[in-house]
Structures are given as C-alpha cells and as structure tokens.
Design a protein around this motif. Structure first.
Motif, PDB file in Angstrom:
ATOM      1  N   CYS A 292       0.814  -1.223   0.000  1.00 53.62           N
ATOM      2  CA  CYS A 292       0.000   0.000   0.000  1.00 53.62           C
ATOM      3  C   CYS A 292       0.847   1.274   0.000  1.00 53.62           C
ATOM      4  CB  CYS A 292      -0.943   0.000   1.200  1.00 53.62           C
ATOM      5  SG  CYS A 292      -2.039  -1.440   1.270  1.00 53.62           S
ATOM      6  N   ALA A 293       2.011   1.228   0.634  1.00 50.31           N
ATOM      7  CA  ALA A 293       2.853   2.418   0.742  1.00 50.31           C
ATOM      8  C   ALA A 293       3.349   2.897  -0.618  1.00 50.31           C
ATOM      9  CB  ALA A 293       4.037   2.140   1.668  1.00 50.31           C
ATOM     10  N   SER A 294       3.450   1.986  -1.580  1.00 48.86           N
ATOM     11  CA  SER A 294       3.933   2.357  -2.908  1.00 48.86           C
ATOM     12  C   SER A 294       2.829   2.295  -3.957  1.00 48.86           C
ATOM     13  CB  SER A 294       5.077   1.432  -3.327  1.00 48.86           C
ATOM     14  OG  SER A 294       4.642   0.080  -3.361  1.00 48.86           O
ATOM     15  N   CYS A 295       1.571   2.250  -3.499  1.00 49.87           N
ATOM     16  CA  CYS A 295       0.439   2.115  -4.408  1.00 49.87           C
ATOM     17  C   CYS A 295      -0.048   3.483  -4.891  1.00 49.87           C
ATOM     18  CB  CYS A 295      -0.695   1.385  -3.689  1.00 49.87           C
ATOM     19  SG  CYS A 295      -2.203   1.258  -4.670  1.00 49.87           S
ATOM     20  N   ILE A 296      -0.192   3.639  -6.196  1.00 47.39           N
ATOM     21  CA  ILE A 296      -0.578   4.939  -6.753  1.00 47.39           C
ATOM     22  C   ILE A 296      -2.068   5.239  -6.542  1.00 47.39           C
ATOM     23  CG2 ILE A 296       1.239   4.900  -8.500  1.00 47.39           C
ATOM     24  CD1 ILE A 296      -0.985   4.205 -10.553  1.00 47.39           C
ATOM     25  N   ILE A 297      -2.843   4.229  -6.159  1.00 45.30           N
ATOM     26  CA  ILE A 297      -4.266   4.473  -5.919  1.00 45.30           C
ATOM     27  C   ILE A 297      -4.633   4.269  -4.446  1.00 45.30           C
ATOM     28  CG2 ILE A 297      -4.925   3.888  -8.284  1.00 45.30           C
ATOM     29  CD1 ILE A 297      -5.934   1.160  -7.169  1.00 45.30           C
ATOM     30  N   GLU A 298      -3.641   4.282  -3.576  1.00 43.35           N
ATOM     31  CA  GLU A 298      -3.883   4.036  -2.145  1.00 43.35           C
ATOM     32  C   GLU A 298      -4.884   5.026  -1.565  1.00 43.35           C
ATOM     33  OE1 GLU A 298      -3.756   4.876   1.931  1.00 43.35           O
ATOM     34  OE2 GLU A 298      -2.565   6.136   0.570  1.00 43.35           O
ATOM     35  N   ASP A 299      -4.816   6.285  -1.979  1.00 43.90           N
ATOM     36  CA  ASP A 299      -5.705   7.307  -1.431  1.00 43.90           C
ATOM     37  C   ASP A 299      -7.150   7.120  -1.888  1.00 43.90           C
ATOM     38  OD1 ASP A 299      -4.761   7.921  -4.054  1.00 43.90           O
ATOM     39  OD2 ASP A 299      -5.498   9.977  -3.836  1.00 43.90           O
ATOM     40  N   LEU A 300      -7.369   6.333  -2.932  1.00 42.01           N
ATOM     41  CA  LEU A 300      -8.709   6.104  -3.462  1.00 42.01           C
ATOM     42  C   LEU A 300      -9.264   4.738  -3.081  1.00 42.01           C
ATOM     43  CD1 LEU A 300      -7.950   7.505  -7.021  1.00 42.01           C
ATOM     44  CD2 LEU A 300      -9.328   8.649  -5.271  1.00 42.01           C
ATOM     45  N   CYS A 301      -8.385   3.852  -2.683  1.00 36.01           N
ATOM     46  CA  CYS A 301      -8.751   2.485  -2.329  1.00 36.01           C
ATOM     47  C   CYS A 301      -9.559   2.471  -1.024  1.00 36.01           C
ATOM     48  CB  CYS A 301      -7.480   1.652  -2.177  1.00 36.01           C
ATOM     49  SG  CYS A 301      -7.731   0.021  -1.472  1.00 36.01           S
ATOM     50  N   GLU A 302     -10.558   1.608  -0.951  1.00 37.93           N
ATOM     51  CA  GLU A 302     -11.414   1.530   0.234  1.00 37.93           C
ATOM     52  C   GLU A 302     -11.121   0.289   1.094  1.00 37.93           C
ATOM     53  OE1 GLU A 302     -15.500   2.005  -0.929  1.00 37.93           O
ATOM     54  OE2 GLU A 302     -15.145   3.963  -1.868  1.00 37.93           O
ATOM     55  N   PHE A 303      -9.951  -0.307   0.918  1.00 37.42           N
ATOM     56  CA  PHE A 303      -9.541  -1.448   1.738  1.00 37.42           C
ATOM     57  C   PHE A 303      -9.300  -0.975   3.170  1.00 37.42           C
ATOM     58  CE2 PHE A 303      -5.918  -4.532   2.784  1.00 37.42           C
ATOM     59  CZ  PHE A 303      -6.786  -5.542   3.162  1.00 37.42           C
ATOM     60  N   LYS A 304      -9.878  -1.672   4.123  1.00 32.56           N
ATOM     61  CA  LYS A 304      -9.824  -1.223   5.525  1.00 32.56           C
ATOM     62  C   LYS A 304      -8.500  -1.553   6.219  1.00 32.56           C
ATOM     63  CE  LYS A 304     -14.823  -1.455   6.342  1.00 32.56           C
ATOM     64  NZ  LYS A 304     -15.916  -2.089   7.156  1.00 32.56           N
ATOM     65  N   ASP A 305      -7.816  -2.601   5.770  1.00 35.75           N
ATOM     66  CA  ASP A 305      -6.606  -3.045   6.468  1.00 35.75           C
ATOM     67  C   ASP A 305      -5.350  -2.745   5.652  1.00 35.75           C
ATOM     68  OD1 ASP A 305      -8.108  -4.164   8.641  1.00 35.75           O
ATOM     69  OD2 ASP A 305      -8.643  -5.824   7.296  1.00 35.75           O
ATOM     70  N   LYS A 306      -5.173  -1.503   5.279  1.00 37.53           N
ATOM     71  CA  LYS A 306      -4.021  -1.113   4.464  1.00 37.53           C
ATOM     72  C   LYS A 306      -2.713  -1.319   5.219  1.00 37.53           C
ATOM     73  CE  LYS A 306      -6.611   2.252   1.749  1.00 37.53           C
ATOM     74  NZ  LYS A 306      -6.810   3.665   1.401  1.00 37.53           N
ATOM     75  N   VAL A 307      -1.683  -1.718   4.480  1.00 39.77           N
ATOM     76  CA  VAL A 307      -0.353  -1.927   5.032  1.00 39.77           C
ATOM     77  C   VAL A 307       0.522  -0.755   4.589  1.00 39.77           C
ATOM     78  CG1 VAL A 307       1.598  -3.515   5.203  1.00 39.77           C
ATOM     79  CG2 VAL A 307      -0.716  -4.408   4.841  1.00 39.77           C
ATOM     80  N   ILE A 308       0.624   0.233   5.442  1.00 39.58           N
ATOM     81  CA  ILE A 308       1.321   1.470   5.055  1.00 39.58           C
ATOM     82  C   ILE A 308       2.795   1.450   5.461  1.00 39.58           C
ATOM     83  CG2 ILE A 308       1.335   3.998   5.278  1.00 39.58           C
ATOM     84  CD1 ILE A 308      -1.059   2.868   3.768  1.00 39.58           C
ATOM     85  N   ASP A 309       3.147   0.689   6.517  1.00 34.34           N
ATOM     86  CA  ASP A 309       4.540   0.718   6.990  1.00 34.34           C
ATOM     87  C   ASP A 309       5.469  -0.013   6.025  1.00 34.34           C
ATOM     88  OD1 ASP A 309       3.477  -1.766   7.415  1.00 34.34           O
ATOM     89  OD2 ASP A 309       4.235  -2.008   9.454  1.00 34.34           O
TER      90      ASP A 309
END
Length: 211
Positions: free
Chosen positions: A194-211
């Motif tokens: 998720c940290a390198s995902c270009i659509i992370e800000d638009l994605c509605e996945f609840k358990d994002k892996v940002i670290d």
C-alpha cells in the motif's frame, strides 16, 4: 465505491501505464491462445520459458499437431498440469484445422468450445489479439476488485459482470491488464504494498499496510 472515485483510479492507472500489454510472449493469435491455455495455474514467466523454445519449432496448428502429445510434453513439462495441457493443446489444434481453416476464431462460442479454453481464456484472446472490450477476471483481478471495493462480487463471474457494468467504455480495452498487473506487483495477496500504491488514497480497503 462511487463512479467518480472509480474514474480517478482508472485515470491514475492509465497515466502510469498508457499502453498495457500481457506479459505472455506471443506474435500471433494462435501463439497467444496456446500461451494462455498453458498459463492456467502457472506463472507467465514459466509459460514464456517453455514457449520461447516451443514456438520457434511449432507455432501453427498444423506444426503443433504434427509434433504430437508426447513431443509437446517435453517442451512444456516444467509447467503445472502439463499432461492435460498437452492433450488439450493437440485436441485444440485438430479442431482449429478441421473447423476453422487453421485460424483462431474471433468468436466467443467457438473459442470456448476448444478443449481447455474457458471464458477467461476466451476473454484474453478476444481482448488482446482482436481488440474486444472484454474483461478476463483471474485471481489477481478478483482480489483487487474486491479488496479496493472497485467491483465487488462473490465469484469471478460476478466480478466480471460488475466490471463490465461500472467501467466506462474508454477504459474497457485496457482495464484487464491494469488490474492484473496491479494485483501481480502491488496489491499482492499476503501483504499488499500500500505504501507504494498509486491508488492508495482512493482504495477503500480497511486493512491497508502502510509501513
């Protein structure tokens, strides 16, 4: 997910990769058909390694049919389910020669009548070889569509029908490739990047892996 957010996602994916292509190696509709048939429950990399040796020897229905099941197995034995795939490939070549003048039919019903060819394979061939706005849903696309909430469904067929409904016409030709590549390299199964995902800000996945 609302249509405005979906459009933004598609625009971002298009901006990153304006002309997406399959990662399978092919130079004709027949080569693509065989490569996709061989790719079931196998990686594109493993299929390419096999077809890079096979196609210079036999890349037409007649040449591959003449090769025969046993000889074909020697070329594809590193691919999963190679025994059944070899049988289906030779049967497919026979049908193409007898019913379609050795050509790959640009027709869904005719494609799905070929041994080892289901709806997903037919969709890939129609989309990639013939430019149809079909959407082939594999495990990657199923995961991405559900995880992001872009197009949710309980089965691959459900997701396909939802995608066909919600994806605007201008994106339909390429959306299959964008989603499969996104699922293969970014929105991976175990730990999405998720940290390198270009659509992370638009994605509605609840358990994002940002670290």
């Amino acid at each position: 997910m609302n249509k405005d957010k979906r459009r933004l996602i598609l625009e971002k994916l298009r901006e990153e990769n304006p002309h997406p292509e399959t990662e399978l190696n092919w130079n004709s509709p027949f080569e693509l058909l065989i490569a996709v048939l061989l790719s079931a429950q196998a990686t594109d990399v493993s299929v390419n390694k096999a077809t890079d040796k096979l196609f210079p020897v036999a890349n037409t229905p007649q040449a591959l049919f003449d090769l025969g099941v046993d000889e074909l197995k020697q070329y594809i034995k590193t691919i999963g389910l190679f025994n059944s795939k070899a049988e289906n490939t030779i049967k497919t070549c026979k049908i193409l020669l007898e019913k379609h003048n050795g050509e790959v039919p640009e027709n869904r019903e005719a494609l799905e009548a070929l041994p080892g060819v289901g709806r997903k394979t037919a969709n890939v061939v129609l989309n990639t070889a013939f430019g149809w706005p079909t959407i082939a849903v594999d495990t990657h696309i199923y995961r991405v569509s559900n995880r992001t909430k872009f197009a949710m469904g309980k089965t691959v067929d459900d997701v396909e029908q939802k995608l066909l409904k919600v994806v605007p016409k201008e994106f339909k030709l390429d959306v299959h490739h964008w989603l499969i590549l996104h699922g293969r390299y970014t929105c991976i199964a175990r730990k999405p990047r998720c940290a390198s995902c270009i659509i992370e800000d638009l994605c509605e996945f609840k358990d994002k892996v940002i670290d």
